[in-house]
Design a protein around this motif. Sequence first.
Motif, PDB file in Angstrom:
ATOM      1  N   ALA A 194       0.817  -1.214   0.000  1.00 15.56           N
ATOM      2  CA  ALA A 194       0.000   0.000   0.000  1.00 15.56           C
ATOM      3  C   ALA A 194       0.849   1.262   0.000  1.00 15.56           C
ATOM      4  O   ALA A 194       0.363   2.341  -0.331  1.00 15.56           O
ATOM      5  N   ALA A 196       9.651   1.156  -8.657  1.00 16.04           N
ATOM      6  CA  ALA A 196       8.655   0.993  -7.597  1.00 16.04           C
ATOM      7  C   ALA A 196       9.341   0.450  -6.353  1.00 16.04           C
ATOM      8  O   ALA A 196      10.070  -0.537  -6.424  1.00 16.04           O
ATOM      9  N   ILE A 222       1.800   8.883  -5.627  1.00 16.91           N
ATOM     10  CA  ILE A 222       0.554   8.807  -6.400  1.00 16.91           C
ATOM     11  C   ILE A 222       0.062  10.193  -6.789  1.00 16.91           C
ATOM     12  O   ILE A 222      -0.481  10.384  -7.879  1.00 16.91           O
ATOM     13  N   GLY A 244      -0.422  11.417 -11.213  1.00 18.29           N
ATOM     14  CA  GLY A 244      -1.532  12.020 -11.941  1.00 18.29           C
ATOM     15  C   GLY A 244      -2.528  12.591 -10.965  1.00 18.29           C
ATOM     16  O   GLY A 244      -2.546  12.216  -9.790  1.00 18.29           O
ATOM     17  N   GLN A 289      -4.261   5.366 -14.074  1.00 11.85           N
ATOM     18  CA  GLN A 289      -5.370   5.851 -13.247  1.00 11.85           C
ATOM     19  C   GLN A 289      -6.656   5.915 -14.056  1.00 11.85           C
ATOM     20  O   GLN A 289      -7.732   5.554 -13.577  1.00 11.85           O
ATOM     21  N   TRP A 307      -8.053   2.595 -14.278  1.00 15.66           N
ATOM     22  CA  TRP A 307      -8.654   2.227 -12.989  1.00 15.66           C
ATOM     23  C   TRP A 307     -10.060   2.837 -12.859  1.00 15.66           C
ATOM     24  O   TRP A 307     -10.952   2.227 -12.277  1.00 15.66           O
ATOM     25  N   CYS A 334      -6.002   0.251  -0.982  1.00 17.98           N
ATOM     26  CA  CYS A 334      -4.810  -0.374  -1.570  1.00 17.98           C
ATOM     27  C   CYS A 334      -4.476   0.209  -2.922  1.00 17.98           C
ATOM     28  O   CYS A 334      -3.401  -0.066  -3.458  1.00 17.98           O
ATOM     29  N   SER A 386      -3.786   3.126  -4.383  1.00 21.79           N
ATOM     30  CA  SER A 386      -2.619   3.975  -4.691  1.00 21.79           C
ATOM     31  C   SER A 386      -1.411   3.086  -4.971  1.00 21.79           C
ATOM     32  O   SER A 386      -0.696   3.263  -5.949  1.00 21.79           O
ATOM     33  N   ILE A 413      -1.741   1.070  -8.210  1.00 22.89           N
ATOM     34  CA  ILE A 413      -1.536   1.907  -9.392  1.00 22.89           C
ATOM     35  C   ILE A 413      -0.061   2.217  -9.577  1.00 22.89           C
ATOM     36  O   ILE A 413       0.471   2.159 -10.689  1.00 22.89           O
ATOM     37  N   GLN A 437       2.433   0.443  -8.605  1.00 23.59           N
ATOM     38  CA  GLN A 437       3.105  -0.787  -9.033  1.00 23.59           C
ATOM     39  C   GLN A 437       2.824  -1.069 -10.490  1.00 23.59           C
ATOM     40  O   GLN A 437       3.719  -1.418 -11.262  1.00 23.59           O
ATOM     41  N   LEU A 481       5.432  -1.325 -13.625  1.00 23.74           N
ATOM     42  CA  LEU A 481       5.477  -2.523 -14.473  1.00 23.74           C
ATOM     43  C   LEU A 481       5.413  -2.130 -15.939  1.00 23.74           C
ATOM     44  O   LEU A 481       6.193  -2.625 -16.762  1.00 23.74           O
ATOM     45  N   MET A 532       2.157  -7.956  -9.746  1.00 28.80           N
ATOM     46  CA  MET A 532       1.138  -7.281  -8.937  1.00 28.80           C
ATOM     47  C   MET A 532       0.760  -8.043  -7.667  1.00 28.80           C
ATOM     48  O   MET A 532       0.016  -7.531  -6.843  1.00 28.80           O
TER      49      MET A 532
END
Lengths: 745, 202, 153
Positions: C44, C53, C72, C76, C85, C88, C99, C101, C104, C106, C110, C126
Amino acid sequence: MGRLKTLTRRAFLIGSVAVTGGVAFGAYIVGRDPENPLLAGLGDGEAAITPFVKITSEGVTLITPHADVGQGVYHAQALLIAEEMDLDLGQFEVSPGEPSAAYWNTAMAEEAVPFKSTDESFAAETMRSVMGGVFKVFGVQGTGGSSSMPDSFVKLREAGAVARETLKAAAAARTGVPVGDLTTASGEVRLPDASTIAYTDLATDAAGIEPVRSVTLRDPSEWRLVGKPTQRLDIVGKSTGTTPYGIDLQIPGMVHATVKMNPRRGPMNGYDASAAEGMRGVEKIIPVRNGVAVVASNTWYAIQAANAIEFDWGASPYPPEQDQHWAEVDASFTEERLNMEWRHDGDVDAALNGAEVISAEYRAPYVAHQPLEPLNAIVRVDENGAEVWANHQLPGFLKMQVAGVAGIEADQVTFHNQYGGGSFGHRLEFENITLATEIAMQMPGVPVKLTFSREEDFCQDFGRQIGAARAKGVVKDGKVEAFDLQIATTSAVASQGGRMGLPVGGPDTQISAGAWNNPYDIPNQRHRAYLVPELAPVSSWRSVGASGAGFFNEGPLDEMILAAGGDPLEERIRMCTHDDARKVLEAVREMSGWGSDLGPNRGRGVAFVNSFGVPTAEVIEVTMTDWGIKIDKVFVALDVGTIIDPDNFENHVQGGVVFGLGHAINSELTYSDGIAEQTNYHAAEGMRLYQTPEIHVRGLENAEKIRGVGEPPIPPAAPALANAIFAATGQRLREMPFNKFIDFV
Amino acid sequence: MKKLIFALILTPLAAFAEGETVAINPPVSATTEEGLAAWGRIYEVASHPRCSNCHVGADGYPMWSGPSYGKTRRHGMNINAGESRVGAETVPCATCHYARFEGANDAPHMAPQVAMDWMLPPAEAEWFGKSSVEICNQLRDPERNGGRDFRALASHLDHDLILHWAWTPGGGREPAPYSLQEHVNDVLVWGVSGYPCEGDTQ
Amino acid sequence: MKLTINGTEREVDVDPEMPLLWVLRDELGMTGTKYGCGIAQCGACTVHLDGLAVRSCQVPVAEAAASNITTIEGLGTPDAMHAVQAAWVEHQVAQCGYCQSGQIMQAASLLEVNPDPTDEDIDNAMSGNLCRCGTYVRIRAAVKTAAKTLQEA
């Protein structure tokens, strides 16, 4: 009527007082409506139409009193009001409002009565209405028991309709145009000449007239928002890290605190904080009940210092070792501990007598809640009272708890409910609230933000009740002839209610919930619930009694059906007496392609549970690989009567399945030396992304009454998985967590 | 971007000079018996979970084995180091096992951290579940041990701080047997004695 | 000590051992990055250090001073969302959202490294991010959508 008398005679305290017409609440009192909390503090030119709608010249605020812990109820409640009120999304703010008796939960009472949700007999309905009356008189505002939608469905639409009609009446009074010639859309009243008046322009007028109470709700066929895919109002905030949770709030002058309490739940005999006192950032070290709090300028400083304190912890009030807990459960299948015989169809003893009896023992352990946002609360106490910021599901009780600790009146407590980072029942308890109050009392005028470390949260968790079941059955002519289920668990209701100071009487409605009310017509069927005396303190864990009872019913029943040579899904359909239940079973049969050949090392399992009034069927497909069980697919069908927010509904059901499966696979709480052995997520992680199967959801809307969906997907998950594993491997799992017996990939 | 990740991860190797230093003083001579005895102790270290859990093969799954874990299983959370051996293809080891100088590893169950980015050794150095003879043959084979002789192996143990962690793992984890210095001494004896392995025919 | 966060220099005076997570949350009031476990078991707290990351609960603040830190909030904003985002939001991934933030951050990392991840890559990358509400089905879908969006850009 006989059953009702039996139940009330057994000191079903809250209900019985009302039933016998105790002076406290006669029909008049129950019929009276609580005050509108929005009226206090209303300024000039501001209108509060019903307790759910506030209009000023600046904008419209919809009050959405049910706490949002992730289930999307702020949005769903707003949809219901906005639908009737002819507001578009984006034309209003939402607020949980102040705690108030006006927001009493009309639907929570349903689960508190000892009748099947499908039972619409006079006795059942009477009891429900009595309990509902009690909730109203006591002004019990709460979120839980999957009751937010049932509570809100009519109430909030009525509020929206009343607001709309009142605004039209206000416009009519101002313009002289008859009300019948006015229409509303997109937050405006429209006149026949096509001119419009925004609702915000009518605030003053609306404030000056009586609300129009006589309204007719629209037919669902006219809905613009309800039942349609919409963007949940908190989605953007939660995807950009801009929505604050209780733990995120920044209150000016705030200090940070953490706490360590006796992990054994016993007394604190002593402590030595000398190592902590000089540590950087530490401001105060304060003894609290059963432990010590550290106040610092940063949560991390507080946690480091708290970890440096040496404690002398007293013994646990429950047996220190886990096997002692199981021994107590196993010792509870006795006449003395029989809490209630919930059902007896036919004559089970006669059917078992002399027959070849199949028997099985099942177990469901304690499990932790541990939502990702750890327990926290901000409290400020001063000479006027107390102010509290946190996420909580029982706002009225929260005020009482704070008042009790601070020695003030509940009216002097102001509570600001926040978004919660998950709950699963965790935010029904009050430790974070009362401890933050205790600390705040030592620092009057200073807002104290108390954050539990994850380790502290784990060891102080009031887990799910521990329990076991004994099933016996007889099969004959390809069918289950007799099914006898005994379930013994500790009481979440009593443990939780006891901490809240609520009297708890009557049969425990949770021990066998989800099992005794199964829809199966078996010639001889009996369900008995046994109350295990309190061991480790426990609380409501998402789906409460049904989370274990569903496993206890559907696992053994599967074994019996297979022993009879039957098909687990076809037999459940054949035995099913409840139309809505049969339809969800038929739905998963179709969705899953049940009956087709999956090939070697693969299998399907099915389970059905009705919890919180929602018939729910799940079929799970697994493969046994070289490394262990892979869960491939889940098919869920469930009936909530009316789906308010279809997109969130699907996400919520999928999430519930993941929650149920994850805990069934790898989670438990065990005690050693009186202390929970699981201290962080490495020890009880639930499901991870790589283990997540495809999850196909179908929501049916045949049922007459609307129900909530927060909990119903959980109970069938574990048994459906166990049944699938049996089909794939021949290995029968009767105890959770399953990873004690088989690996999962 | 993958190259950047590699660069970020490997650069700190030079930057961090902290860590226990060892004395590298090979004996003038050592007998085969002494060498084999030294090898026995080397194998105890190499097969210990603090070492073998990361000395895994080409499938790239670190292992969780030993008293801290109960049941032996793959590293949780589906972590895989990939061909890069540092998880560059998916999630780098360093995402959780971020390099840090000191004070780490007190908390049990926390991702261990050392003064260099966490990584797996090359797949050639697969030790998990391997026998003493198998590991012995790999460790003495320049084709499979990074072209090293015993001095270079000792130097490797000196410089690569991640290896020091095996003896001071923190968090309540069981350390590898003996000590870093004793292990280096054993490597030197084994090397000087001619890298004997059991089953060798003279 | 000076930190560069989302392109801006910030000054903090704390114990150099304090995890970056708590510097962000309690010292700087940047609460988009969340505390879930403190031991790198939940993700988190994920931020980017020079694009990589990392779990900010594992990074002593002194060791973040040399890096460009992205949180985060820097990835954006509601008015200018990163492609991840936006995906999402499109898939309505969040239930409680606590969780997300970390998820996103991570996922964004990736996709920097691996613009066209396979299902297996996503499962590997993930799964360190825990979601107690179980939104994994939608997380997978959103990662794929974001990958497509970024590739088409």
